[in-house]
Write an enzyme that holds these catalytic residues in place. Structure first.
Site, mmCIF file in Angstrom:
data_model
loop_
_atom_site.group_PDB
_atom_site.id
_atom_site.type_symbol
_atom_site.label_atom_id
_atom_site.label_comp_id
_atom_site.label_asym_id
_atom_site.label_seq_id
_atom_site.Cartn_x
_atom_site.Cartn_y
_atom_site.Cartn_z
ATOM 1 N N SER A 295 -7.072 3.874 -1.891
ATOM 2 C CA SER A 295 -6.916 2.417 -1.904
ATOM 3 C C SER A 295 -8.207 1.683 -2.247
ATOM 4 O O SER A 295 -8.164 0.566 -2.760
ATOM 5 C CB SER A 295 -6.431 1.937 -0.533
ATOM 6 O OG SER A 295 -5.200 2.530 -0.221
ATOM 7 N N ASP B 149 0.845 -1.194 0.000
ATOM 8 C CA ASP B 149 0.000 0.000 0.000
ATOM 9 C C ASP B 149 0.883 1.246 0.000
ATOM 10 O O ASP B 149 1.667 1.462 0.923
ATOM 11 C CB ASP B 149 -0.943 0.003 1.209
ATOM 12 C CG ASP B 149 -2.112 0.961 1.029
ATOM 13 O OD1 ASP B 149 -1.872 2.126 0.644
ATOM 14 O OD2 ASP B 149 -3.253 0.551 1.267
ATOM 15 N N ASP C 94 2.035 2.770 3.537
ATOM 16 C CA ASP C 94 1.186 3.946 3.312
ATOM 17 C C ASP C 94 1.071 4.817 4.563
ATOM 18 O O ASP C 94 1.209 6.043 4.500
ATOM 19 C CB ASP C 94 -0.193 3.442 2.881
ATOM 20 C CG ASP C 94 -1.208 4.546 2.670
ATOM 21 O OD1 ASP C 94 -1.047 5.300 1.693
ATOM 22 O OD2 ASP C 94 -2.147 4.645 3.477
ATOM 23 N N HIS D 46 2.245 8.664 5.208
ATOM 24 C CA HIS D 46 1.296 9.723 5.585
ATOM 25 C C HIS D 46 1.812 10.520 6.789
ATOM 26 O O HIS D 46 1.588 11.719 6.899
ATOM 27 C CB HIS D 46 -0.077 9.127 5.936
ATOM 28 C CG HIS D 46 -0.932 8.816 4.744
ATOM 29 N ND1 HIS D 46 -1.216 9.745 3.765
ATOM 30 C CD2 HIS D 46 -1.577 7.675 4.370
ATOM 31 C CE1 HIS D 46 -1.994 9.196 2.838
ATOM 32 N NE2 HIS D 46 -2.235 7.938 3.182
ATOM 33 N N HIS E 109 -1.087 10.808 -1.074
ATOM 34 C CA HIS E 109 -0.766 9.882 -2.164
ATOM 35 C C HIS E 109 -0.222 10.684 -3.339
ATOM 36 O O HIS E 109 -0.405 11.894 -3.404
ATOM 37 C CB HIS E 109 -2.025 9.132 -2.618
ATOM 38 C CG HIS E 109 -2.640 8.304 -1.533
ATOM 39 N ND1 HIS E 109 -3.857 7.679 -1.673
ATOM 40 C CD2 HIS E 109 -2.206 7.992 -0.290
ATOM 41 C CE1 HIS E 109 -4.139 7.015 -0.566
ATOM 42 N NE2 HIS E 109 -3.158 7.202 0.298
ATOM 43 N N THR F 171 -8.029 -1.755 1.371
ATOM 44 C CA THR F 171 -7.419 -2.715 0.443
ATOM 45 C C THR F 171 -7.890 -4.149 0.687
ATOM 46 O O THR F 171 -8.411 -4.787 -0.230
ATOM 47 C CB THR F 171 -5.882 -2.604 0.502
ATOM 48 O OG1 THR F 171 -5.530 -1.241 0.280
ATOM 49 C CG2 THR F 171 -5.215 -3.486 -0.521
ATOM 50 N N GLU G 132 -1.547 -7.847 1.707
ATOM 51 C CA GLU G 132 -1.241 -6.424 1.679
ATOM 52 C C GLU G 132 -0.236 -6.039 2.756
ATOM 53 O O GLU G 132 -0.405 -6.376 3.936
ATOM 54 C CB GLU G 132 -2.511 -5.582 1.898
ATOM 55 C CG GLU G 132 -2.222 -4.094 1.743
ATOM 56 C CD GLU G 132 -3.179 -3.174 2.475
ATOM 57 O OE1 GLU G 132 -3.307 -2.032 2.031
ATOM 58 O OE2 GLU G 132 -3.784 -3.575 3.491
HETATM 59 ZN ZN LIG Z 1 -3.108 6.232 2.124
#
Ligand SMILES: [Zn+2]
Length: 531
Positions: free
Chosen positions: A123, A73, A347, A351, A487, A186, A342
């Site tokens: 996602s 991710d 991710d 962030h 993203h 996801t 995943e």
């Molecule tokens: Zn994200």
């Protein structure tokens, strides 16, 4: 080309190759040695071509018995590059020459990740594309673009079949693993259908959703009715599975308002089933006698791999351990399996603006893929590794070869020798190689990734002269101040091996991934035959 010209151009090429070689064998060429035998760049490059030429791919539709889809991710190309370098440096090497496990897979393409209504995606929309073959809107799980996000009434007739559902109908075994909550976008797209990714438990449903009969994501996982049910579900997210009146082994309360304990429903629903909540119980799971395993290792997301502990009630298995155990459970089915895995927290670390944790989680994904490569055969298993989207994470400046990837930039001097002092910006301040275009920006915490959210946004430049930027608590600088780093919209890689892997080629829409899987395993044909 005439013979003389060919010789000249070869000499030029080989001369250039010599310059590219780290300074060793500097006198070669003039002493009559054969460059093509002694120059390692040349030898390695030639070997890789020979290996590529030797690969034969099974073109037959349906040749793949098993499908394994790994999704990092937020694992954009810059994340893969930086993780490869960090992994190499942690092994004591310069790093750039290292390869993550999945970078050795023979086939590679690029996926265009945009959602139907978003240039930069999320996602939910991206995973929907990968598991259903259809692109949809931001925030929507395995329903077509006809739905309005968050509106239950708009979902009539919009559900899309997923590769997991098709496999279940076809009599194959199925599994969904994530280091995020298993109800997070996801993993959820694999088994749930919802116009709103945030409806993880019934406490998250709106009045409109309840009135019009929409079900929360955790409930959909338990009420899944295809084939023999999903065989393996592992990850975080315990809170959406237990009532708000119940406390889990780590002292956290559940969220459900309907009183359902979905963990006990799981063991009641399936024979030869198990529910585990920590690594010790996970290790004790016997895959030969377990056909349905639910593992929920955290109330919310599992820990970042960097922070993961292995013992006691808070102990969590690694992504590689979950991958190995899942394959052992699923491979008992002669009809094969579809397994989706995943690495969900690359991710989250991005962030928070914390490159160290994002890269460590990418390395953990690489280890999980290595395990999958070892436990399966390229003869009957299509293995794919991709990302849902990228992040605004960059590798910048002119650091010298082997410069610590999380460090301050130290360049080369005019002779090409590594400089002793840091490179500096227009104001005379040093800067890191990796950084973010936006986000909360600089923080030098003792430790911790998400702890950054508790401190003020601090975009722009800071004096890093006396800061340990390689510490895992360091949060990189960001240009545009934002609540959370975002993203990014560029393409992501799709790495593949096994039957059907040759169909991963060129730059494709992200929903291509489903169609490759469907071609390789004949999922729709097998499901239709089983109905
Ligand atoms: Zn994200």
């Amino acid at each position: 080309m005439n013979k003389k010209l060919l010789v000249l151009s070869m000499a030029a090429t080989l001369g250039l190759a010599a310059c590219g070689n780290d300074g060793d064998n500097g006198s070669n060429g003039s002493d009559g040695k054969d460059w093509t035998a002694v120059n390692q760049w040349y030898v390695d490059g030639q070997k890789r071509v020979t290996q590529a030429a030797d690969i034969s791919i099974n073109n037959q539709a349906g040749a793949a018995k098993n499908i394994i889809l790994f999704v990092g991710d937020g694992m954009g190309v810059s994340t893969v590059t930086a993780a490869r370098i960090l992994d190499g440096q942690l092994k004591g090497n310069t790093g750039e020459e290292n390869s993550l496990s999945f970078e050795t897979l023979p086939h590679l393409g690029l996926a265009k990740t945009y959602n139907v209504n978003g240039q930069t995606p999320d996602s939910a929309g991206t995973m929907t594309a990968m598991v259903t073959g259809v692109k949809t809107d931001v925030g929507v799980l395995s329903q077509a673009e006809g739905v309005t996000r968050g509106n239950c009434a708009s979902t009539q007739g919009q559900d899309l079949m997923t590769s997991i559902e098709l496999a279940s109908i076809a009599g194959m075994s199925t599994g969904v693993i994530s280091t995020a909550r298993v109800t997070h976008a996801t993993p959820a797209a694999a088994y749930a259908h919802s116009p709103e990714r945030d409806w993880e438990s019934d406490a998250d449903l709106t009045a409109e959703a309840v009135t019009n009969g929409c079900k929360d994501i955790a409930a959909q996982l338990l009420d899944y009715s295809y084939g023999s049910g999903i065989n393996v579900v592992m990850g975080g997210g315990r809170r959406a599975f237990i009532p708000n009146t119940m406390t889990d082994p780590e002292g956290k309360n559940g969220k459900r308002l309907d009183g359902r304990d979905l963990t006990s429903e799981w063991t009641a629903k399936y024979t030869n089933s198990a529910y585990v909540a920590d690594r010790d119980s996970f290790l004790a799971l016997d895959p030969t006698t377990t056909d349905h395993a639910l593992g929920l290792f955290n109330s919310s997301h599992m820990e970042y791999d960097y922070d993961r502990i292995t013992d006691g009630a808070a102990g969590e298995p690694s992504l590689a351990e979950m991958t190995a155990k899942s394959i052992d459970i699923l491979k008992k089915n002669d009809k094969g399996f579809v397994l989706i895995i995943e690495a969900g927290r690359i991710d989250h670390a991005h962030h928070a603006g914390n490159a160290a944790r994002a890269l460590h989680d990418t390395i953990a994904l690489s280890e999980a893929v290595r395990v999958a490569m070892e436990k399966t055969s390229t003869k009957d298993t299509l293995l794919m590794v991709t990302a849902d989207h990228s992040h605004v994470f960059t590798i910048a400046g002119y650091p010298t070869r082997g410069n610590p990837i999380l460090g301050l930039v130290k360049g080369n001097d005019s002779s090409g020798i590594s400089a002793v002092t840091n490179s500096t910006d227009a104001n005379g301040m040093p800067y890191t190689t990796v950084g973010y275009t936006n986000g909360r920006g600089y923080a030098a915490l003792d430790n911790g990734g998400d702890e950054r959210y508790g401190l003020p946004i601090a975009a722009g430049r800071f004096d890093l002269n006396y800061v340990d930027t390689q510490s895992a608590g360091f949060h990189q600088e960001a240009l545009v101040p934002l609540e959370s780093e975002t993203h990014a919209g560029e393409d992501v890689g799709i790495f593949a091996s096994g039957p059907g892997a040759h169909l991963v080629q060129g730059t494709v829409e992200q929903n291509h991934i489903f169609h490759v899987i469907n071609h390789a395993a004949n999922l729709v044909i097998k499901a239709e035959a089983a109905l």
